[in-house]
Structures are given as structure tokens and as C-alpha cells.
Motif scaffolding. Structure first.
Motif, PDB file in Angstrom:
ATOM      1  N   ILE A  93       0.861  -1.188   0.000  1.00 17.93           N
ATOM      2  CA  ILE A  93       0.000   0.000   0.000  1.00 17.93           C
ATOM      3  C   ILE A  93       0.898   1.239   0.000  1.00 17.93           C
ATOM      4  CG2 ILE A  93      -1.795   1.286   1.203  1.00 17.93           C
ATOM      5  CD1 ILE A  93      -2.843  -1.375   0.294  1.00 17.93           C
ATOM      6  N   ASP A  94       0.796   2.050  -1.031  1.00 19.08           N
ATOM      7  CA  ASP A  94       1.576   3.292  -1.112  1.00 19.08           C
ATOM      8  C   ASP A  94       0.839   4.426  -0.416  1.00 19.08           C
ATOM      9  OD1 ASP A  94       3.482   1.943  -2.525  1.00 19.08           O
ATOM     10  OD2 ASP A  94       2.928   2.769  -4.489  1.00 19.08           O
ATOM     11  N   GLU A  95       1.602   5.381   0.064  1.00 20.20           N
ATOM     12  CA  GLU A  95       0.995   6.530   0.733  1.00 20.20           C
ATOM     13  C   GLU A  95       1.619   7.814   0.218  1.00 20.20           C
ATOM     14  OE1 GLU A  95       0.688   9.821   3.464  1.00 20.20           O
ATOM     15  OE2 GLU A  95       2.534   8.633   3.335  1.00 20.20           O
ATOM     16  N   LYS A  96       0.780   8.764  -0.158  1.00 17.91           N
ATOM     17  CA  LYS A  96       1.250  10.065  -0.605  1.00 17.91           C
ATOM     18  C   LYS A  96       0.247  11.119  -0.160  1.00 17.91           C
ATOM     19  CE  LYS A  96       2.797  12.722  -4.623  1.00 17.91           C
ATOM     20  NZ  LYS A  96       2.983  12.735  -6.104  1.00 17.91           N
ATOM     21  N   ASP A  97       0.762  12.103   0.560  1.00 18.42           N
ATOM     22  CA  ASP A  97      -0.072  13.211   1.046  1.00 18.42           C
ATOM     23  C   ASP A  97      -1.287  12.706   1.831  1.00 18.42           C
ATOM     24  OD1 ASP A  97       1.639  15.024  -0.193  1.00 18.42           O
ATOM     25  OD2 ASP A  97       0.502  14.942  -2.066  1.00 18.42           O
ATOM     26  N   GLY A  98      -1.048  11.660   2.614  1.00 21.46           N
ATOM     27  CA  GLY A  98      -2.118  11.139   3.453  1.00 21.46           C
ATOM     28  C   GLY A  98      -3.117  10.254   2.743  1.00 21.46           C
ATOM     29  N   GLN A  99      -2.901   9.969   1.451  1.00 24.22           N
ATOM     30  CA  GLN A  99      -3.803   9.115   0.680  1.00 24.22           C
ATOM     31  C   GLN A  99      -3.123   7.770   0.401  1.00 24.22           C
ATOM     32  OE1 GLN A  99      -7.033  10.004  -0.165  1.00 24.22           O
ATOM     33  NE2 GLN A  99      -6.603  11.780   1.149  1.00 24.22           N
ATOM     34  N   PHE A 100      -3.863   6.688   0.593  1.00 23.49           N
ATOM     35  CA  PHE A 100      -3.323   5.356   0.340  1.00 23.49           C
ATOM     36  C   PHE A 100      -3.789   4.846  -1.012  1.00 23.49           C
ATOM     37  CE2 PHE A 100      -3.424   5.267   5.109  1.00 23.49           C
ATOM     38  CZ  PHE A 100      -2.045   5.151   5.288  1.00 23.49           C
ATOM     39  N   THR A 101      -2.895   4.164  -1.711  1.00 27.66           N
ATOM     40  CA  THR A 101      -3.237   3.536  -2.994  1.00 27.66           C
ATOM     41  C   THR A 101      -2.704   2.112  -3.018  1.00 27.66           C
ATOM     42  OG1 THR A 101      -1.236   4.456  -4.023  1.00 27.66           O
ATOM     43  CG2 THR A 101      -3.293   5.701  -4.299  1.00 27.66           C
ATOM     44  N   TRP A 102      -3.388   1.262  -3.748  1.00 28.00           N
ATOM     45  CA  TRP A 102      -3.048  -0.170  -3.864  1.00 28.00           C
ATOM     46  C   TRP A 102      -1.901  -0.323  -4.854  1.00 28.00           C
ATOM     47  CZ3 TRP A 102      -6.372  -4.211  -1.810  1.00 28.00           C
ATOM     48  CH2 TRP A 102      -6.034  -5.509  -2.216  1.00 28.00           C
TER      49      TRP A 102
END
Length: 458
Positions: free
Chosen positions: A56-65
Motif C-alpha cells: 500500500i503506497d501513501e502520498k499526502d495522506g492518501q493510500f493507494t493499492w
């Protein structure tokens, strides 16, 4: 053993990606080194358990698969994970797949461990909030060992004269009553409450007339009365001075129960017929006070605190729950931090823990019989808090309808378990009233002992 791959739908993916990292969850990218991730697994296992999602990646407080290309791509992680945290020993590994998202997310479920688990760097970690904190000092490790029940303070020796326990009033009374042919000192050595010619903490607590003289600030009970229903008691709502209850553990339990009951009787509640005293089931107070004293961590320099409020009683016991026991499984699991105390106090006449292992179940059942809500058990950083509310359960009718909001059907047995009603006929009458009012109906294909009820089908 192959790791199972689970297909998850879009709603489940959305729920995973909206999880926020905290005490029970952590999200990591697949590029993070496996060794670093073992710190998280160590922290969860040594704490309250938790779940780790890798991929799970995280950028600017948003998680993406952004999962692994395939199962083999995660071999480096799984090899080191299983070496330190073997599958089946409180650790579960599975891959999560979704047709709309690329790759496999490795999902690790960690249960609270009864042993201490180290990360790949050889350091012990403990999960607190969203961090896995290293425990490096000897005191920190010993504290964790006691929390898990690996070691116990009850076996520590104390530099006190032997006759403090061999020639005390309680020990002579107890020995004459229970073991008239035994000499106290010989019997106590056999029971390991005298070690290296010194009394142990357990020995003092059980057989000294005033253990508080040798174990100050860690073996008393403080009893308070707060004239408020607020969330916290304050100095201005404290009624009089707190009671300090001392003495040997057997007497202390009895005195704490007696004084708490007397204090509760002074609490009035406005009802239809005026102000009447409130009451709690004596079995509930007995079992929870007994548990607080015999299962507390005596290595912590604090007392057991009993706080009587207008609408509840709070009982706070030093030390977290021992071993694998948690607030969620405490009615089903057993683990005695102070095994010698539990065993030996059971030998006293009219032992306070006569139903060993069943005390809390008795406490909960007694509340249900009076149609009161179950006690709430909360684990704090260094203590366990039991909140006994004087708050009525929902009516059986309301309880049934609320249950059917999340379940397809309900049976007579389930209602009796939820409500504490002991009579099958009483529950049948409740079902009949709800059917007459058009809220529920019988499940057609279930009859006799298998009878079940459901909401009226539209």
C-alpha cells in the motif's frame, strides 16, 4: 505451507484504503525492507495485536493499492517473517487480490503473543499508537515480561524477618484451621513462599498481618466516593476522605467488598416513588474486586482504586492484562499472573476465589439477571479499568429488534443469553407480543426446538 490468496471486492478495497495507521493497523509499501517490517510485527505481537498491509503506497495522506507482481515477489518478506514469526503461532499471512487493482497485497494478522517477540535486529518492540517503540532497557523488558506473565513479582524475595509470616496472627489462624498438623515455616517453604530464608512477595501478601509495612505503595486499596455522574471525579466532587484498606490479602478483599457495599448503599436514585438506594449484584462486586487484588501486578508501585460515582463503580487495578488475555477474550481465556497467590488463597476457609476461572462470568451473569448492562473492561497503558454501570439494558423487545437489524433470525436461546432472562416461557410471551404487533414472524420452516423468528417480510 502455501499462503492463501483471497479475492476482495471493491468495497473491501475501499475500506482497506481508508484505514488509518494507528495502534492496531499499519500500511507499508512493498519496497520497504522486510527487516524494517519485522519491527512492526514485533510491536504488534508484544502489544495488543494488529494488522499489517504490505503493498500500500501513501502520498499526502492518501493510500493507494500497489501490490506484489505475484506470490514469488513476496518471498523475501515471507521468509524473514516466518523465520521470526511462524505461521500458526499467532500470525496469519494471506494475499489480497482485486481485479481492478494491480498486484497482491500481503495482509499479516498478528495476535497478542504470550511470549516476547524480537525483530530481525534483535530488539524488542512494543506498539503504542502508530509507532513501534524499541524497548532497550532492562527495566522495560522486565515490565513487558510481567505484563505477559513470563515473570511475576509475586516470587521476588523481601528482606523481612521470617516470623513476619510464620508467626503472624493470620498465618497461625489459617494453619490451625486448614493444616493443624503442619508447622507454618515448614509448610511455607514447601509452598515456595519462603525462598533462601526470606519471605516472598506472595508470602507477605497472604500471611503477614500488615504486608503494607514491607510493600509500601503497592499493596493497599483506595476507596473513593464522588458525588457526581461526570466522566471523571474531581476534588470538589469528592465526598470526604478516601478510605485506605490494608491488611493481608484475604482480609483486604473482604474489607474492600464490605466498605464498597456500604458506600454504594449511601447513593440514592430518584425514581417513581422518590429517592431509593441503588444496588449492584453482590456477586459482581465480589468477583471484580477479588480479581483486581489477586491478578494485579504487584511490581507496580500503585494501589487498587475503587471509585463509587452516582451512576457507576470504577475498579482500577495496576498492570495490564497478563499473557494472551485481552478485554475481548477475557471471559473465555484464563491466565494467572500471580499463580501462587491464586492457588494459596483458594486454601483459605470460604475462599474469595472459590470458583477459580469462572469469576468474571459469574459477575457478568449477575448483572444480566438484574437487567443491568455488562461491566466494561478497558486496558490502559499501565492498568485495567472495570466500569460497572448502574444502567438498565434495553427492553427485551428492543433488544430483539436491534439484534434483527444485523441478523436474519433470532431464537429463544439467543434472547435468554442476551437479556439474562432465565425462563423460556417469558421469552415466548415476548415473541408473541412482537408478533401480535406485526413486528416479527416465525421462520416458517423452523418449528419445535428449532423455532426461530425474523422481521416481518415486506
Amino acid at each position: 505451507m502455501p499462503i492463501e490468496t483471497i479475492e476482495v471486492d471493491d468495497d473491501q478495497v475501499a475500506r482497506i484504503l481508508t484505514v488509518r495507521e494507528g495502534h492496531f493497523q499499519d500500511m507499508k509499501a512493498r519496497e520497504v525492507a522486510p527487516g524494517k517490517l519485522t519491527k512492526t510485527l514485533s510491536g504488534f505481537a508484544n502489544g495488543d495485536g494488529g494488522e499489517l498491509y504490505v503493498g500500500i503506497d501513501e502520498k499526502d495522506g492518501q493510500f493507494t493499492w500497489n501490490g506484489f507482481v505475484d506470490e514469488e515477489a513476496a518471498n523475501g518478506h515471507l521468509q524473514i517473517f516466518e523465520e521470526l514469526f511462524p505461521l500458526g503461532e499467532g500470525f496469519r499471512y494471506e494475499f489480497l487480490a482485486n481485479e481492478r487493482n494491480a498486484g497482491l497485497v500481503l495482509h499479516v494478522i498478528v495476535l497478542r503473543s504470550a511470549s516476547i517477540r524480537k525483530a530481525s535486529d534483535g530488539v524488542v518492540y512494543l506498539r503504542r499508537s502508530a509507532q513501534s517503540l524499541p524497548l532497550r532497557s532492562e527495566d522495560q523488558i522486565r515490565r513487558l515480561e510481567r505484563d505477559k506473565g513470563i515473570t511475576t513479582f509475586e516470587g521476588e524475595t523481601v528482606n523481612s524477618p521470617l516470623d513476619t509470616i510464620t508467626n503472624s496472627e493470620i498465618s497461625l489462624t489459617f494453619m490451625l484451621d486448614a493444616f493443624p498438623l503442619n508447622e507454618p515455616e515448614r509448610w511455607m517453604r514447601m509452598q515456595r513462599v519462603i525462598v533462601s530464608d526470606k519471605p516472598t512477595v506472595a508470602g507477605l501478601l497472604l500471611y503477614s498481618d500488615l504486608p503494607q509495612a514491607d510493600l509500601p505503595k503497592r499493596s493497599s486499596v483506595k476507596l473513593y466516593r464522588y458525588k457526581t455522574a461526570d466522566a471523571e471525579g474531581r476534588r470538589e466532587t469528592l465526598d470526604g476522605q478516601p478510605f485506605t484498606i490494608e491488611g493481608p490479602l484475604y482480609n483486604q478483599i473482604k474489607d474492600a467488598l464490605y466498605l464498597t457495599t456500604k458506600l454504594v448503599e449511601s447513593v440514592g436514585k430518584l425514581g417513581d416513588t422518590g429517592i431509593t438506594p441503588i444496588s449492584y449484584p453482590p456477586e459482581t462486586l465480589h468477583e471484580i474486586i477479588t480479581n483486581a487484588l489477586i491478578h494485579r501486578d504487584y511490581g507496580l508501585a500503585d494501589d487498587v482504586h475503587i471509585r463509587v460515582f452516582d451512576n457507576r463503580i470504577e475498579i482500577e487495578s495496576p498492570g495490564r492484562l497478563a499473557g494472551h488475555v485481552s478485554p475481548q477474550n477475557i471471559l473465555d481465556e484464563r491466565f494467572a499472573r500471580n499463580g501462587n497467590i491464586v492457588r494459596l488463597i483458594n486454601k483459605f476457609p470460604d475462599a474469595p476465589n472459590k470458583d477459580v476461572g469462572e469469576g468474571l462470568n459469574t459477575a457478568f451473569d449477575a448483572m444480566k439477571k438484574l437487567q443491568l448492562k455488562n461491566p466494561e473492561i478497558t486496558e490502559l497503558d499501565h492498568s485495567v479499568l472495570v466500569n460497572i454501570k448502574h444502567e438498565k439494558l434495553a427492553s427485551p423487545e428492543q433488544m430483539i429488534m436491534e439484534y434483527l437489524e444485523t441478523h436474519a433470525e433470532i431464537t429463544n436461546r439467543i434472547v435468554r443469553e442476551l437479556s439474562g432472562i432465565g425462563s423460556e416461557n417469558k421469552v415466548k410471551n415476548i415473541f408473541n407480543r412482537l408478533m401480535r404487533s406485526g413486528q416479527i414472524e416465525r421462520v416458517p420452516e423452523k418449528k419445535g426446538n428449532l423455532s426461530a423468528y425474523r422481521r416481518v417480510q415486506g
